[in-house]
Design an enzyme around this catalytic site. Structure first.
Site, PDB file in Angstrom:
ATOM      1  N   HIS A  82      16.485  31.841  19.906  1.00 57.72           N
ATOM      2  CA  HIS A  82      17.117  30.907  20.825  1.00 57.72           C
ATOM      3  C   HIS A  82      18.041  29.969  20.078  1.00 57.72           C
ATOM      4  O   HIS A  82      17.670  29.385  19.065  1.00 57.72           O
ATOM      5  CB  HIS A  82      16.057  30.080  21.573  1.00 57.72           C
ATOM      6  CG  HIS A  82      16.675  29.199  22.603  1.00 57.72           C
ATOM      7  ND1 HIS A  82      16.957  29.648  23.882  1.00 57.72           N
ATOM      8  CD2 HIS A  82      17.127  27.924  22.537  1.00 57.72           C
ATOM      9  CE1 HIS A  82      17.541  28.675  24.554  1.00 57.72           C
ATOM     10  NE2 HIS A  82      17.661  27.621  23.763  1.00 57.72           N
ATOM     11  N   ARG A 168      18.931  15.661  34.965  1.00 58.27           N
ATOM     12  CA  ARG A 168      19.379  15.151  33.657  1.00 58.27           C
ATOM     13  C   ARG A 168      20.893  15.218  33.548  1.00 58.27           C
ATOM     14  O   ARG A 168      21.553  14.315  33.049  1.00 58.27           O
ATOM     15  CB  ARG A 168      18.741  15.974  32.519  1.00 58.27           C
ATOM     16  CG  ARG A 168      17.267  15.700  32.333  1.00 58.27           C
ATOM     17  CD  ARG A 168      16.628  16.766  31.467  1.00 58.27           C
ATOM     18  NE  ARG A 168      17.200  16.826  30.144  1.00 58.27           N
ATOM     19  CZ  ARG A 168      17.201  17.914  29.362  1.00 58.27           C
ATOM     20  NH1 ARG A 168      16.653  19.048  29.786  1.00 58.27           N
ATOM     21  NH2 ARG A 168      17.735  17.888  28.179  1.00 58.27           N
ATOM     22  N   SER A 183      12.513  21.473  27.765  1.00 58.45           N
ATOM     23  CA  SER A 183      13.320  22.368  28.589  1.00 58.45           C
ATOM     24  C   SER A 183      13.412  23.755  27.940  1.00 58.45           C
ATOM     25  O   SER A 183      13.142  24.783  28.568  1.00 58.45           O
ATOM     26  CB  SER A 183      14.712  21.739  28.749  1.00 58.45           C
ATOM     27  OG  SER A 183      15.634  22.660  29.240  1.00 58.45           O
ATOM     28  N   LYS A 187      10.820  27.490  28.884  1.00 56.60           N
ATOM     29  CA  LYS A 187      11.342  28.817  29.247  1.00 56.60           C
ATOM     30  C   LYS A 187      10.918  29.855  28.214  1.00 56.60           C
ATOM     31  O   LYS A 187      10.598  30.993  28.548  1.00 56.60           O
ATOM     32  CB  LYS A 187      12.868  28.749  29.377  1.00 56.60           C
ATOM     33  CG  LYS A 187      13.293  27.965  30.629  1.00 56.60           C
ATOM     34  CD  LYS A 187      14.764  27.653  30.678  1.00 56.60           C
ATOM     35  CE  LYS A 187      15.196  26.615  29.701  1.00 56.60           C
ATOM     36  NZ  LYS A 187      16.422  25.925  29.923  1.00 56.60           N
TER      37      LYS A 187
HETATM   38  N1  URA Z   1      19.173  24.210  26.457  1.00 54.60           N
HETATM   39  C1  URA Z   1      18.202  24.114  27.418  1.00 54.60           C
HETATM   40  O1  URA Z   1      17.710  25.115  27.931  1.00 54.60           O
HETATM   41  N2  URA Z   1      17.824  22.869  27.805  1.00 54.60           N
HETATM   42  C2  URA Z   1      18.338  21.753  27.273  1.00 54.60           C
HETATM   43  O2  URA Z   1      17.925  20.673  27.649  1.00 54.60           O
HETATM   44  C3  URA Z   1      19.352  21.868  26.282  1.00 54.60           C
HETATM   45  C4  URA Z   1      19.742  23.116  25.869  1.00 54.60           C
END
Ligand code: URA
Length: 445
Positions: A82, A168, A183, A187
């Site tokens: 990621h 946000r 965040s 995921k």
């Molecule tokens: N990527 C994300 O998925 N969330 C964030 O807050 C910043 C970058």
């Protein structure tokens, strides 16, 4: 529990309990807590921060708001990577096939554009026929057969994050370390892989512009992921200028193909080699970084990564001929050279402005649900450290021919470049490797 009291508690810098955090996240998702109170809570986190324990609880509350994907039917150690996001970051398109060609299993759920950063899904959708919205069974079948599968993150994954991210975005609370960590990691944890290599960006084009913040973000994400039993490592890498030369969608796919064919830009190749080596290390495919690196280099030279990309495209419904003939990708109406207004050396390229210029041309959304033109974008001809003469092209705009868009993109783009008399050093690409609680200053192999 009373949302007002909890907002006040966080505002005053006190720690919230796991139950209090779950109450707020759950309440926001089922609309028991109105957006104005959630927005105030997010701002309180922005200013007061969160302890590591609170960050874990926030992340887990968001994971539990949706589906947790079971990837146990995919054989082997499932890998994910990621990036916290950058401009021109097409790393996944190069890295995933190379790691698969080296024996790794990459089962990755990937996203669309976020803020100023492009999305891998949008880029891949420029390949004719390529499907990113696959049923889970197909995702598993492709990962088992090809060694790599890339699909769109569904809305069922951490839905609380989606809702909170929108708040946000509207309340200037995106760039908060616990909120970014929660965040991203919600995921990643919901997506069910075994190991995750994080590419945490720092510099003008990154969410965490300061190095110290990038390290803190990496440590927070590692703490969350390792606590959930994942093997993790983070690299802190520079996003001072766009990565590679292409910014857009089809243009980035073409650059990824060129890189797999052995003629990629230097910074992209170096980044792919480092991230890939760490992926092979955490999955125990290679016993040292240098052995891992050699495997990946060989798969570039022997074009095995390129072949793997072709297999992936075919397995997901796309036309694999694009890897031989990039004219099959969406083509722009016009290509326009953007010329330098001065002679000298390129000192800086503000990645954020270049990303915005590409969006103005139509390669990204300026508001939700806006059409993305996959054929448009920017290809840089000069990067930091290069010499340019007045009138020489700095870049080529791939455009739909709309003069208004071209002119306003040009203003943004030219403002991104700082040209001076002295040749400066290349911007730093690697800063540190973070694992466990250790921060090791980087020495690329
Ligand atoms: N990527 C994300 O998925 N969330 C964030 O807050 C910043 C970058």
């Amino acid at each position: 529990m009373n949302p007002y009291e909890l907002i006040k508690k966080k505002r005053d810098g006190r720690e919230l309990s796991k139950g209090e955090i779950s109450f707020l996240i759950g309440g926001s998702l089922n609309s028991r807590i109105p957006d104005y109170q959630m927005a105030a809570f997010l701002m309180a986190i922005y200013f007061s921060g969160m302890s590591k324990r609170e960050s874990v609880d926030l992340t887990m509350a968001m994971v539990e708001s949706g589906e947790i994907v079971d990837l146990s039917k995919i054989k082997g150690f499932k890998l994910d990577k990621h990036s916290t996001g950058g401009v021109g970051d097409k790393t996944t398109l190069v890295l995933a096939p190379l790691v698969a060609a080296s024996g790794g299993v990459v089962a990755k759920m990937t996203g669309r554009e976020l803020g100023h950063t492009g999305g891998t899904v949008d880029k891949l959708e420029s390949i004719p026929g390529m499907k990113l919205e696959l049923p889970k069974e197909k995702f598993i079948e492709v990962a088992n057969r090809v060694g790599v599968s890339l699909i769109t993150q569904t809305n069922r994954l951490a839905p609380a994050d989606k809702q909170i991210y929108a708040l946000r975005n509207a309340t200037a609370t995106v760039d908060s370390i616990p909120l970014i960590a929660g965040s991203i990691m919600s995921k990643k944890l919901a997506a069910g892989t075994d190991g995750i290599v994080l590419d945490v960006k720092t510099g003008a084009g990154a969410f965490t512009q300061k190095y110290e913040d990038a390290v803190e973000l990496a440590k927070t994400m590692l703490h969350i992921g390792e606590g959930a039993g994942k093997k993790m490592i983070a690299l802190i890498t520079g996003m001072e200028q766009p990565l590679g030369n292409a910014i857009g969608n089809a243009v980035e796919v073409k650059e990824a193909i060129d890189t797999l064919a052995g003629s990629g830009p230097r910074d992209l190749v170096k980044l792919v080699l480092e991230l890939g080596s760490n992926m092979l290390m955490i999955s125990k495919i290679a016993s040292s970084r240098s052995a891992a690196r050699k495997m990946i280099e060989a798969n570039i030279t022997e074009k095995k990564g390129l072949k793997k990309l072709g297999e992936l495209i075919k397995a997901q419904g796309g036309n694999p001929e694009v890897i031989e003939n990039s004219d099959l990708l969406p083509q722009p109406k016009v290509k326009i050279e953007v010329k330098s207004e001065a002679s000298g050396f390129i000192e800086k390229i503000n990645a954020l402005n270049v990303g915005t210029a590409s969006k103005i041309l139509g390669a990204g959304q300026k508001k939700p649900d806006e059409f993305i033109d996959l054929s448009v974008g920017i290809v840089l001809k000069k990067k930091v450290g290069d010499r340019v003469e007045k009138g020489e092209p700095l870049a080529v705009f791939y455009s739909d021919g709309d003069k208004q868009k071209i002119n306003s993109a040009k203003v943004k783009f030219l403002n991104a470049y700082a040209i001076g008399d002295l040749q400066c050093d290349l911007p730093k690409l690697f800063y540190a490797r973070v694992f466990g609680n250790k921060v090791e200053k980087f020495s690329p192999l």
